[in-house]
Design a protein around this motif. Structure first.
Motif, PDB file in Angstrom:
ATOM      1  N   TYR A 107       0.814  -1.221   0.000  1.00 13.96           N
ATOM      2  CA  TYR A 107       0.000   0.000   0.000  1.00 13.96           C
ATOM      3  C   TYR A 107       0.843   1.265   0.000  1.00 13.96           C
ATOM      4  CZ  TYR A 107       0.628  -0.454   5.113  1.00 13.96           C
ATOM      5  OH  TYR A 107       1.140  -0.599   6.376  1.00 13.96           O
ATOM      6  N   GLN A 108       2.132   1.165   0.302  1.00 16.08           N
ATOM      7  CA  GLN A 108       3.003   2.338   0.204  1.00 16.08           C
ATOM      8  C   GLN A 108       3.184   2.768  -1.243  1.00 16.08           C
ATOM      9  OE1 GLN A 108       6.719   1.702   2.236  1.00 16.08           O
ATOM     10  NE2 GLN A 108       5.834   2.083   4.259  1.00 16.08           N
ATOM     11  N   THR A 109       3.247   1.779  -2.139  1.00 16.99           N
ATOM     12  CA  THR A 109       3.421   2.079  -3.561  1.00 16.99           C
ATOM     13  C   THR A 109       2.094   2.230  -4.287  1.00 16.99           C
ATOM     14  OG1 THR A 109       5.518   0.873  -3.617  1.00 16.99           O
ATOM     15  CG2 THR A 109       4.446   1.260  -5.726  1.00 16.99           C
ATOM     16  N   LEU A 110       1.162   1.306  -4.047  1.00 15.61           N
ATOM     17  CA  LEU A 110      -0.103   1.285  -4.775  1.00 15.61           C
ATOM     18  C   LEU A 110      -1.163   2.184  -4.157  1.00 15.61           C
ATOM     19  CD1 LEU A 110      -0.419  -2.555  -5.496  1.00 15.61           C
ATOM     20  CD2 LEU A 110       0.581  -0.794  -6.962  1.00 15.61           C
ATOM     21  N   GLY A 111      -0.998   2.504  -2.856  1.00 14.21           N
ATOM     22  CA  GLY A 111      -2.062   3.204  -2.144  1.00 14.21           C
ATOM     23  C   GLY A 111      -3.200   2.242  -1.848  1.00 14.21           C
ATOM     24  N   TRP A 112      -4.249   2.776  -1.225  1.00 14.16           N
ATOM     25  CA  TRP A 112      -5.393   1.941  -0.884  1.00 14.16           C
ATOM     26  C   TRP A 112      -6.467   1.952  -1.966  1.00 14.16           C
ATOM     27  CZ3 TRP A 112      -5.402  -1.575   2.791  1.00 14.16           C
ATOM     28  CH2 TRP A 112      -4.476  -1.452   3.850  1.00 14.16           C
ATOM     29  N   PHE A 113      -6.786   3.144  -2.455  1.00 16.65           N
ATOM     30  CA  PHE A 113      -7.911   3.278  -3.393  1.00 16.65           C
ATOM     31  C   PHE A 113      -7.473   3.893  -4.721  1.00 16.65           C
ATOM     32  CE2 PHE A 113      -9.528   3.623   0.966  1.00 16.65           C
ATOM     33  CZ  PHE A 113     -10.448   2.579   0.978  1.00 16.65           C
ATOM     34  N   ASN A 114      -6.179   3.978  -4.954  1.00 17.49           N
ATOM     35  CA  ASN A 114      -5.668   4.596  -6.178  1.00 17.49           C
ATOM     36  C   ASN A 114      -5.884   3.703  -7.393  1.00 17.49           C
ATOM     37  OD1 ASN A 114      -4.759   6.577  -4.481  1.00 17.49           O
ATOM     38  ND2 ASN A 114      -2.602   5.988  -4.587  1.00 17.49           N
ATOM     39  N   VAL A 115      -6.041   4.347  -8.528  1.00 19.85           N
ATOM     40  CA  VAL A 115      -6.039   3.666  -9.821  1.00 19.85           C
ATOM     41  C   VAL A 115      -5.186   4.518 -10.737  1.00 19.85           C
ATOM     42  CG1 VAL A 115      -7.384   2.836 -11.776  1.00 19.85           C
ATOM     43  CG2 VAL A 115      -8.350   2.714  -9.472  1.00 19.85           C
ATOM     44  N   GLY A 116      -4.008   4.008 -11.098  1.00 21.10           N
ATOM     45  CA  GLY A 116      -3.100   4.823 -11.895  1.00 21.10           C
ATOM     46  C   GLY A 116      -2.041   3.986 -12.566  1.00 21.10           C
ATOM     47  N   GLU A 117      -0.921   4.635 -12.903  1.00 26.21           N
ATOM     48  CA  GLU A 117       0.135   3.955 -13.654  1.00 26.21           C
ATOM     49  C   GLU A 117       0.805   2.849 -12.840  1.00 26.21           C
ATOM     50  OE1 GLU A 117       3.724   7.139 -12.721  1.00 26.21           O
ATOM     51  OE2 GLU A 117       2.739   7.158 -14.677  1.00 26.21           O
ATOM     52  N   ASN A 118       0.734   2.952 -11.531  1.00 23.97           N
ATOM     53  CA  ASN A 118       1.293   1.896 -10.687  1.00 23.97           C
ATOM     54  C   ASN A 118       0.353   0.710 -10.524  1.00 23.97           C
ATOM     55  OD1 ASN A 118       3.747   3.165 -10.122  1.00 23.97           O
ATOM     56  ND2 ASN A 118       2.864   4.348  -8.438  1.00 23.97           N
ATOM     57  N   GLY A 119      -0.880   0.853 -11.013  1.00 24.09           N
ATOM     58  CA  GLY A 119      -1.866  -0.209 -10.880  1.00 24.09           C
ATOM     59  C   GLY A 119      -2.985   0.192  -9.936  1.00 24.09           C
ATOM     60  N   ILE A 120      -3.790  -0.760  -9.546  1.00 27.29           N
ATOM     61  CA  ILE A 120      -4.915  -0.485  -8.658  1.00 27.29           C
ATOM     62  C   ILE A 120      -4.466  -0.574  -7.202  1.00 27.29           C
ATOM     63  CG2 ILE A 120      -6.613  -1.280 -10.325  1.00 27.29           C
ATOM     64  CD1 ILE A 120      -6.790  -3.913  -8.789  1.00 27.29           C
ATOM     65  N   GLY A 121      -5.211   0.092  -6.334  1.00 23.71           N
ATOM     66  CA  GLY A 121      -4.876   0.126  -4.920  1.00 23.71           C
ATOM     67  C   GLY A 121      -5.078  -1.216  -4.226  1.00 23.71           C
ATOM     68  N   VAL A 122      -4.494  -1.337  -3.051  1.00 25.08           N
ATOM     69  CA  VAL A 122      -4.525  -2.588  -2.293  1.00 25.08           C
ATOM     70  C   VAL A 122      -5.956  -2.987  -1.928  1.00 25.08           C
ATOM     71  CG1 VAL A 122      -3.867  -3.633  -0.075  1.00 25.08           C
ATOM     72  CG2 VAL A 122      -2.185  -2.327  -1.400  1.00 25.08           C
ATOM     73  N   PHE A 123      -6.817  -2.007  -1.647  1.00 23.65           N
ATOM     74  CA  PHE A 123      -8.207  -2.326  -1.311  1.00 23.65           C
ATOM     75  C   PHE A 123      -8.865  -3.102  -2.437  1.00 23.65           C
ATOM     76  CE2 PHE A 123     -12.745  -1.320  -1.600  1.00 23.65           C
ATOM     77  CZ  PHE A 123     -13.181  -1.768  -0.363  1.00 23.65           C
ATOM     78  N   TYR A 124      -8.657  -2.663  -3.685  1.00 26.35           N
ATOM     79  CA  TYR A 124      -9.261  -3.338  -4.830  1.00 26.35           C
ATOM     80  C   TYR A 124      -8.660  -4.736  -5.011  1.00 26.35           C
ATOM     81  CZ  TYR A 124     -10.677   1.460  -5.702  1.00 26.35           C
ATOM     82  OH  TYR A 124     -11.182   2.727  -5.563  1.00 26.35           O
ATOM     83  N   TRP A 125      -7.347  -4.857  -4.784  1.00 25.20           N
ATOM     84  CA  TRP A 125      -6.716  -6.170  -4.853  1.00 25.20           C
ATOM     85  C   TRP A 125      -7.320  -7.115  -3.811  1.00 25.20           C
ATOM     86  CZ3 TRP A 125      -4.503  -8.458  -8.576  1.00 25.20           C
ATOM     87  CH2 TRP A 125      -3.669  -7.782  -9.468  1.00 25.20           C
ATOM     88  N   MET A 126      -7.578  -6.608  -2.614  1.00 22.79           N
ATOM     89  CA  MET A 126      -8.146  -7.448  -1.559  1.00 22.79           C
ATOM     90  C   MET A 126      -9.534  -7.948  -1.947  1.00 22.79           C
ATOM     91  SD  MET A 126      -6.921  -5.876   2.125  1.00 22.79           S
ATOM     92  CE  MET A 126      -7.754  -4.299   1.871  1.00 22.79           C
ATOM     93  N   ILE A 127     -10.344  -7.067  -2.553  1.00 22.69           N
ATOM     94  CA  ILE A 127     -11.687  -7.466  -2.975  1.00 22.69           C
ATOM     95  C   ILE A 127     -11.610  -8.515  -4.079  1.00 22.69           C
ATOM     96  CG2 ILE A 127     -13.836  -6.692  -4.040  1.00 22.69           C
ATOM     97  CD1 ILE A 127     -13.447  -5.793  -1.132  1.00 22.69           C
ATOM     98  N   ILE A 128     -10.749  -8.258  -5.070  1.00 22.64           N
ATOM     99  CA  ILE A 128     -10.598  -9.199  -6.189  1.00 22.64           C
ATOM    100  C   ILE A 128     -10.148 -10.569  -5.694  1.00 22.64           C
ATOM    101  CG2 ILE A 128      -9.239  -9.719  -8.255  1.00 22.64           C
ATOM    102  CD1 ILE A 128      -9.199  -6.666  -8.793  1.00 22.64           C
ATOM    103  N   LEU A 129      -9.125 -10.575  -4.840  1.00 20.20           N
ATOM    104  CA  LEU A 129      -8.587 -11.836  -4.352  1.00 20.20           C
ATOM    105  C   LEU A 129      -9.576 -12.556  -3.432  1.00 20.20           C
ATOM    106  CD1 LEU A 129      -4.876 -10.806  -3.716  1.00 20.20           C
ATOM    107  CD2 LEU A 129      -5.736 -12.333  -5.505  1.00 20.20           C
TER     108      LEU A 129
END
Length: 238
Positions: free
Chosen positions: A188-210
């Motif tokens: 979450y330091q790199t991706l953030g929690w709710f970000n959507v950008g060049e680094n990818g989606i935030g950790v929150f979205y990854w948690m939901i997907i997984l």
């Protein structure tokens, strides 16, 4: 029928001994020659290693059960809770295999790691043998509409484990970001929690997907076991 039952138990014991031999040797090789995880306690912070250890404990327990059956002709550990524990650890080791080869393997840059015993043992051989062991020998499990969800317990535990470690400044020793997170989708330091950008989606979205994917995996594995049990009963009826 007695010969078949005896043969089945012997095969079960052989498979379990094989899982234990590969699993334990894989853990040892990873500790002493496992690349970025080698040589210190941080090896045990990874879901891969924790899921391998827990499936080995479950397999050992059921190996003892099989041996006691051969000696005393009595079946122990018959309560469904034991089978559900085996199920949740089998789900966990399956996640280890799927996540590594589906998400992490393309990012590996260490030369020779993908074909090394360090990788093959804990990410492929133990998971595949554990799946075979579960589906071939654990047909006494009772699965309903709810209890397959026990399979999400270890991923949820690991999520809280990681967050506790990260708040305490634990260095996972090997992520692309200097050891902060064990896996990129938790960083979450790199991706953030709710970000959507060049680094990818935030950790929150990854948690939901997984989480959705893991729940789907739990029910898929439960469905396959139910079909396996039905097939076994139909064959007995013939």
């Amino acid at each position: 029928m007695e010969i078949n039952a005896l043969t089945n138990k012997i095969i079960s014991i052989v498979i379990k001994v094989l899982i234990l031999a590969i699993g334990i040797s894989g853990l040892i090789v990873n500790f002493y020659n496992g690349g970025f995880m080698a040589g210190n306690y941080t090896l045990f912070l990874y879901f891969t290693i924790q899921s391998n250890i827990t499936i080995l404990i479950a397999v050992l327990l059921f190996l003892v059960k099989d041996i006691l059956f051969l000696i005393f002709k009595k079946d122990y550990l018959t309560h469904n809770a034991f089978y559900l524990i085996k199920f949740l650890f089998t789900v966990a080791i399956t996640i280890t295999m799927l996540v590594f080869f589906g998400m992490l393997a393309p990012m590996v840059t260490e030369a020779g790691y993908l074909t090394s015993y360090s990788n093959i043992s804990v990410h492929l051989l133990v998971p595949c043998l554990a799946l075979f062991d579960f589906y071939y020998f654990d047909k006494n499990i009772k699965l309903n509409k709810v209890n397959p969800l026990v399979g999400i317990s270890m991923p949820l535990y690991y999520l809280f484990f990681f967050f506790i470690c990260s708040t305490q400044g634990v260095d996972f020793n090997g992520s692309a970001e200097g050891g902060f997170a064990p896996y990129f989708f938790l960083d979450y330091q790199t991706l953030g929690w709710f970000n959507v950008g060049e680094n990818g989606i935030g950790v929150f979205y990854w948690m939901i997907i997984l989480l959705v994917a893991i729940i789907g995996l739990c029910y898929l594995m439960a469905l396959l076991m139910k079909l396996r049990i039905k097939y076994n009963k139909d064959n007995r009826a013939k």
